[in-house]
Design a protein around this motif. Structure first.
Motif, mmCIF file in Angstrom:
data_model
loop_
_atom_site.group_PDB
_atom_site.id
_atom_site.type_symbol
_atom_site.label_atom_id
_atom_site.label_comp_id
_atom_site.label_asym_id
_atom_site.label_seq_id
_atom_site.Cartn_x
_atom_site.Cartn_y
_atom_site.Cartn_z
ATOM 1 N N LEU A 347 25.118 -34.640 -44.409
ATOM 2 C CA LEU A 347 24.303 -33.524 -44.903
ATOM 3 C C LEU A 347 24.074 -32.478 -43.815
ATOM 4 O O LEU A 347 24.137 -31.265 -44.072
ATOM 5 C CB LEU A 347 22.964 -34.060 -45.421
ATOM 6 C CG LEU A 347 23.040 -34.956 -46.666
ATOM 7 C CD1 LEU A 347 21.667 -35.526 -46.996
ATOM 8 C CD2 LEU A 347 23.604 -34.195 -47.850
ATOM 9 N N GLU A 348 23.802 -32.943 -42.597
ATOM 10 C CA GLU A 348 23.623 -32.006 -41.481
ATOM 11 C C GLU A 348 24.897 -31.204 -41.217
ATOM 12 O O GLU A 348 24.854 -29.975 -41.028
ATOM 13 C CB GLU A 348 23.220 -32.767 -40.214
ATOM 14 C CG GLU A 348 21.762 -33.121 -40.135
ATOM 15 C CD GLU A 348 21.383 -33.611 -38.745
ATOM 16 O OE1 GLU A 348 20.428 -33.062 -38.164
ATOM 17 O OE2 GLU A 348 22.064 -34.517 -38.240
ATOM 18 N N ALA A 353 28.120 -26.301 -41.320
ATOM 19 C CA ALA A 353 29.394 -25.690 -41.694
ATOM 20 C C ALA A 353 29.173 -24.430 -42.520
ATOM 21 O O ALA A 353 29.880 -23.423 -42.361
ATOM 22 C CB ALA A 353 30.248 -26.693 -42.468
ATOM 23 N N VAL A 354 28.189 -24.460 -43.425
ATOM 24 C CA VAL A 354 27.863 -23.279 -44.231
ATOM 25 C C VAL A 354 27.417 -22.129 -43.333
ATOM 26 O O VAL A 354 27.761 -20.966 -43.543
ATOM 27 C CB VAL A 354 26.764 -23.616 -45.261
ATOM 28 C CG1 VAL A 354 26.244 -22.354 -45.936
ATOM 29 C CG2 VAL A 354 27.303 -24.583 -46.296
ATOM 30 N N LEU A 355 26.655 -22.484 -42.279
ATOM 31 C CA LEU A 355 26.166 -21.466 -41.347
ATOM 32 C C LEU A 355 27.238 -21.026 -40.355
ATOM 33 O O LEU A 355 27.043 -20.054 -39.613
ATOM 34 C CB LEU A 355 24.957 -21.998 -40.580
ATOM 35 C CG LEU A 355 23.715 -22.343 -41.416
ATOM 36 C CD1 LEU A 355 22.655 -23.002 -40.539
ATOM 37 C CD2 LEU A 355 23.151 -21.088 -42.064
ATOM 38 N N GLY A 356 28.355 -21.759 -40.307
ATOM 39 C CA GLY A 356 29.404 -21.423 -39.360
ATOM 40 C C GLY A 356 29.060 -21.773 -37.927
ATOM 41 O O GLY A 356 29.626 -21.204 -36.993
ATOM 42 N N ARG A 357 28.147 -22.715 -37.736
ATOM 43 C CA ARG A 357 27.705 -23.100 -36.389
ATOM 44 C C ARG A 357 28.497 -24.312 -35.895
ATOM 45 O O ARG A 357 28.093 -25.464 -36.049
ATOM 46 C CB ARG A 357 26.219 -23.398 -36.402
ATOM 47 C CG ARG A 357 25.336 -22.188 -36.692
ATOM 48 C CD ARG A 357 25.477 -21.121 -35.592
ATOM 49 N NE ARG A 357 25.150 -21.648 -34.297
ATOM 50 C CZ ARG A 357 23.908 -21.697 -33.787
ATOM 51 N NH1 ARG A 357 22.900 -21.213 -34.508
ATOM 52 N NH2 ARG A 357 23.687 -22.194 -32.596
ATOM 53 N N PHE A 439 32.387 -32.656 -48.537
ATOM 54 C CA PHE A 439 32.286 -32.093 -47.190
ATOM 55 C C PHE A 439 33.661 -31.685 -46.660
ATOM 56 O O PHE A 439 33.841 -30.571 -46.142
ATOM 57 C CB PHE A 439 31.639 -33.128 -46.274
ATOM 58 C CG PHE A 439 31.683 -32.761 -44.820
ATOM 59 C CD1 PHE A 439 30.974 -31.677 -44.333
ATOM 60 C CD2 PHE A 439 32.444 -33.507 -43.925
ATOM 61 C CE1 PHE A 439 31.024 -31.331 -42.993
ATOM 62 C CE2 PHE A 439 32.492 -33.171 -42.592
ATOM 63 C CZ PHE A 439 31.779 -32.084 -42.130
ATOM 64 N N LEU A 440 34.658 -32.562 -46.812
ATOM 65 C CA LEU A 440 35.975 -32.288 -46.236
ATOM 66 C C LEU A 440 36.716 -31.177 -46.968
ATOM 67 O O LEU A 440 37.293 -30.285 -46.346
ATOM 68 C CB LEU A 440 36.811 -33.580 -46.235
ATOM 69 C CG LEU A 440 36.349 -34.693 -45.295
ATOM 70 C CD1 LEU A 440 37.225 -35.923 -45.473
ATOM 71 C CD2 LEU A 440 36.387 -34.237 -43.846
ATOM 72 N N PHE A 441 36.711 -31.220 -48.300
ATOM 73 C CA PHE A 441 37.522 -30.279 -49.058
ATOM 74 C C PHE A 441 36.839 -28.924 -49.248
ATOM 75 O O PHE A 441 37.496 -27.874 -49.230
ATOM 76 C CB PHE A 441 37.876 -30.882 -50.423
ATOM 77 C CG PHE A 441 38.741 -32.104 -50.334
ATOM 78 C CD1 PHE A 441 39.781 -32.179 -49.419
ATOM 79 C CD2 PHE A 441 38.508 -33.204 -51.145
ATOM 80 C CE1 PHE A 441 40.583 -33.303 -49.316
ATOM 81 C CE2 PHE A 441 39.299 -34.337 -51.061
ATOM 82 C CZ PHE A 441 40.336 -34.394 -50.146
ATOM 83 N N ASP A 442 35.515 -28.932 -49.434
ATOM 84 C CA ASP A 442 34.809 -27.685 -49.736
ATOM 85 C C ASP A 442 34.302 -26.953 -48.495
ATOM 86 O O ASP A 442 34.132 -25.732 -48.522
ATOM 87 C CB ASP A 442 33.632 -27.949 -50.677
ATOM 88 C CG ASP A 442 34.083 -28.461 -52.037
ATOM 89 O OD1 ASP A 442 35.294 -28.377 -52.310
ATOM 90 O OD2 ASP A 442 33.247 -28.959 -52.809
ATOM 91 N N TYR A 443 34.023 -27.706 -47.412
ATOM 92 C CA TYR A 443 33.388 -27.085 -46.249
ATOM 93 C C TYR A 443 34.281 -27.066 -45.005
ATOM 94 O O TYR A 443 34.126 -26.210 -44.153
ATOM 95 C CB TYR A 443 32.085 -27.812 -45.910
ATOM 96 C CG TYR A 443 31.019 -27.638 -46.962
ATOM 97 C CD1 TYR A 443 30.183 -26.530 -46.960
ATOM 98 C CD2 TYR A 443 30.857 -28.583 -47.966
ATOM 99 C CE1 TYR A 443 29.204 -26.360 -47.932
ATOM 100 C CE2 TYR A 443 29.886 -28.433 -48.947
ATOM 101 C CZ TYR A 443 29.067 -27.320 -48.925
ATOM 102 O OH TYR A 443 28.107 -27.157 -49.889
ATOM 103 N N MET A 444 35.181 -28.043 -44.880
ATOM 104 C CA MET A 444 35.987 -28.136 -43.666
ATOM 105 C C MET A 444 37.418 -27.650 -43.871
ATOM 106 O O MET A 444 38.206 -27.669 -42.930
ATOM 107 C CB MET A 444 36.009 -29.584 -43.153
ATOM 108 C CG MET A 444 34.624 -30.157 -42.883
ATOM 109 S SD MET A 444 33.702 -29.183 -41.671
ATOM 110 C CE MET A 444 34.615 -29.526 -40.185
#
Length: 586
Positions: A347-348, A353-357, A439-444
């Motif tokens: 979750l963290e 990842a959404v924030l690009g940090r 997490f892997l497919f949508d954010y990474m």
């Protein structure tokens, strides 16, 4: 403790045995050295102080603070009583047949009662009297026994055979506190009488008593942290489970070439002990070991014909050791702890990842490693070479254990690595699977791959071209196509390597090695394997090979073979350095 060179024979050995037995009944009775009056006095003083503290708290503090003070005072009285009991011959362990009593830093009267029993037990165990100072000095002022912790094991099934005798001791542990600025406890001797050596009844008892004795030492010294040392002929496995920063660690890669080796404070402790406590450890010329030297890279002690012994140095923390004991004892606790920690981490990472940090994602991954008790070592290419690798479209190629490899590689590369992941990953784990898939497919930006599908293979090749050539971003692939529990690498599937050769992009070979078999082979239970990460401290060694350019190879097959050979060779070097005591291949 090291044995002296050569065994004494003939009349000399017989004389030593008779000297050790003199003054002790043949039954070697249980030591009656428990200080009941001393216990009453200590408890009386502690209770008096407690009553005064409770009275003052009742007059000066509010209800909640009064309750807190009373609880702390009662806890203090209980700990004082337990400490006195455990340090003065009290019963510290009891089983169906065996039980143990313990003495910590005994006074002159208690030491006088203990010494003949220890001498006799030593002779009955090995046929001779060891040259340890605790068994020889008669003056209490220079008696090593006054700085020692003694634990004796007794057998209920054997009578004493002498007036007033109860049960004879059949095993002993002896450790001593070093005269060092740090609190250093050295495990000096562990002996079992000949009748019990190698028996089923004694199997495992020594290890349990050693763990219990170390935990009680925290209470004896009133500390939550201490340094542990030991010289042994075999791997210190249980010490590796409870110690922090143990060297050499039989479960870890210890070689300097793979990022191991002793830390400076461990080297300082080892030098101090060799220089100042050689007699107590059996490493001095008086113990028959002239010219014995410590290898400061591997901590190996060469003992001529007797082979090699190893000097272990580790740091113990009370709360860390207790937590490790819980995780090793209760499988449910391991599973719950692992699942909750990984869920929170996922979750963290999604939020960052959404924030690009990317920097916060790195911090989060490193923090998770600490909470899991995982130590990551990186060896191989220099930092400048690695920086150049991270700055271009490079194909990272690694052997594969589990999805946890991706977190490790994320830490090593210090940037987001796209990777090829099987499309049905959500079905592997009931709770973590769907979250991991999202997490892997949508954010990474990971690429899903359907095994056995040509259309999926074509999409993967197109994604590789777009990421490596057009976007200039690194991509991570696991050419084995599946995980293994503990290596070595399986045969590579060369589709991604052929694509790299056709696209003309460089390849970064990576070899990963885990100290525990946490990998996910096709038949492995997922949650059970993941929970192994917290069962005991774990080490991950990542070795980076040289950056390979396809332009230097005549065709795709030779290029793919070079990459696979590099990964396999580095894996063997890492795994080999774990064997023995830090020497590759031993």
């Amino acid at each position: 403790m090291l044995r002296r060179r050569g065994r004494e024979t003939g009349s000399t050995s017989t004389t030593r045995a008779e000297d050790a037995w003199r003054g002790t009944p043949r039954g070697a009775k249980e030591v009656e050295a428990y200080g009941w009056w001393s216990l009453i006095r200590v408890l009386g003083i502690a209770s008096g102080v407690a009553l005064v503290g409770i009275s003052l708290a009742s007059m000066l503090l509010g209800p909640l603070l009064r309750l807190l003070v009373k609880s702390l005072v009662l806890l203090t009285v209980v700990l004082v009583g337990l400490r006195h009991h455990a340090d003065n011959g009290g019963l510290v362990w009891s089983g169906e047949r065996f039980y143990a009593r313990r003495w910590a830093f005994p006074d002159g009267r208690t030491a006088s009662a203990l010494k003949p029993v220890l001498k006799r037990l030593c002779v009955e165990a090995i046929g001779e009297l060891l040259p340890h100072p605790a068994l020889h000095h008669d003056s209490h002022e220079d008696d090593c026994l006054a700085e020692s912790v003694v634990t004796l094991v007794f057998d209920r099934d054997r009578g004493g055979g002498a007036p007033g005798a109860k049960h004879p001791p059949v095993a002993m542990h002896l450790g001593f506190k070093a005269s060092c600025m740090r609190i250093v406890i050295h495990n000096a001797m562990a002996l079992v009488t000949r009748d019990y050596q190698g028996t089923e009844a004694m199997r495992g008892l020594h290890q349990h008593l050693a763990i219990l004795n170390l935990l009680l030492t925290f209470l004896t010294l009133g500390t939550i942290s201490l340094t542990f040392t030991e010289i042994s002929s075999g791997p210190a496995r249980w010490q590796a489970d409870f110690c922090q920063s143990l060297f050499p660690n039989p479960r870890f890669c210890n070689s300097i070439e793979c990022g191991g080796g002793p830390q400076p404070w461990q080297l300082d402790i080892a030098r101090f002990m060799m220089e100042n406590h050689g007699a107590e450890m059996g490493t001095s010329p008086a113990a028959g070991h002239e010219g014995l030297r410590l290898n400061e890279e591997s901590f190996v002690l060469v003992v001529d014909a007797e082979g090699e012994m190893v000097f272990h140095v580790g740091r113990l923390n009370l709360f860390y050791s207790l937590w490790r004991l819980v995780l090793m004892t209760f499988p449910v606790a391991r599973t719950v702890y692992t699942v909750v920690l990984l869920l929170w981490t996922a979750l963290e990472l999604m939020a960052f990842a959404v924030l690009g940090r990317i920097d916060l994602m790195q911090t989060c991954a490193a923090k998770t490693m600490d909470w899991l008790g995982v130590e990551v070592q990186i060896s191989g290419e220099s930092e400048s070479d690695l920086h150049r690798t991270r700055s271009c479209g490079t194909l990272w190629v690694s052997n594969h254990y589990t999805l946890f490899d991706y977190t490790v590689m994320h830490l090593v590369s210090r940037r987001v690595l796209r990777t090829i992941v099987k499309a049905d990953i959500a079905e592997e784990m009931p709770v973590l699977g769907p979250i991991t898939s999202t997490f892997l497919f949508d954010y990474m930006g990971c690429v899903p791959y359907q095994r056995g599908s040509r259309e999926s293979g074509a999409r993967v090749r197109e994604a590789l071209k777009r990421a490596l050539v057009e976007d200039g971003t690194p991509v991570l692939v696991f050419p084995e196509g599946t995980g293994t529990e503990n290596g070595p690498p399986l045969e590579f599937r060369r589709g991604s390597l052929v694509s790299a050769h056709e696209l003309g992009v460089p390849v970064q070979p990576v070899s990963i090695w885990y100290s525990e078999a946490i990998g996910l082979a096709p038949e492995s239970p997922t949650l059970s394997q993941l929970s192994k990460m917290v069962m005991r401290p774990m080490q991950v060694v990542v070795k980076l090979g040289p950056l390979l350019s396809p332009a230097t190879y005549r065709d795709a097959d030779s290029f793919a073979q070079a990459v696979e050979d590099c990964v396999r060779t580095n894996f063997r070097e890492i795994a080999g350095s774990r064997r023995g005591w830090g020497r590759p291949g031993s």
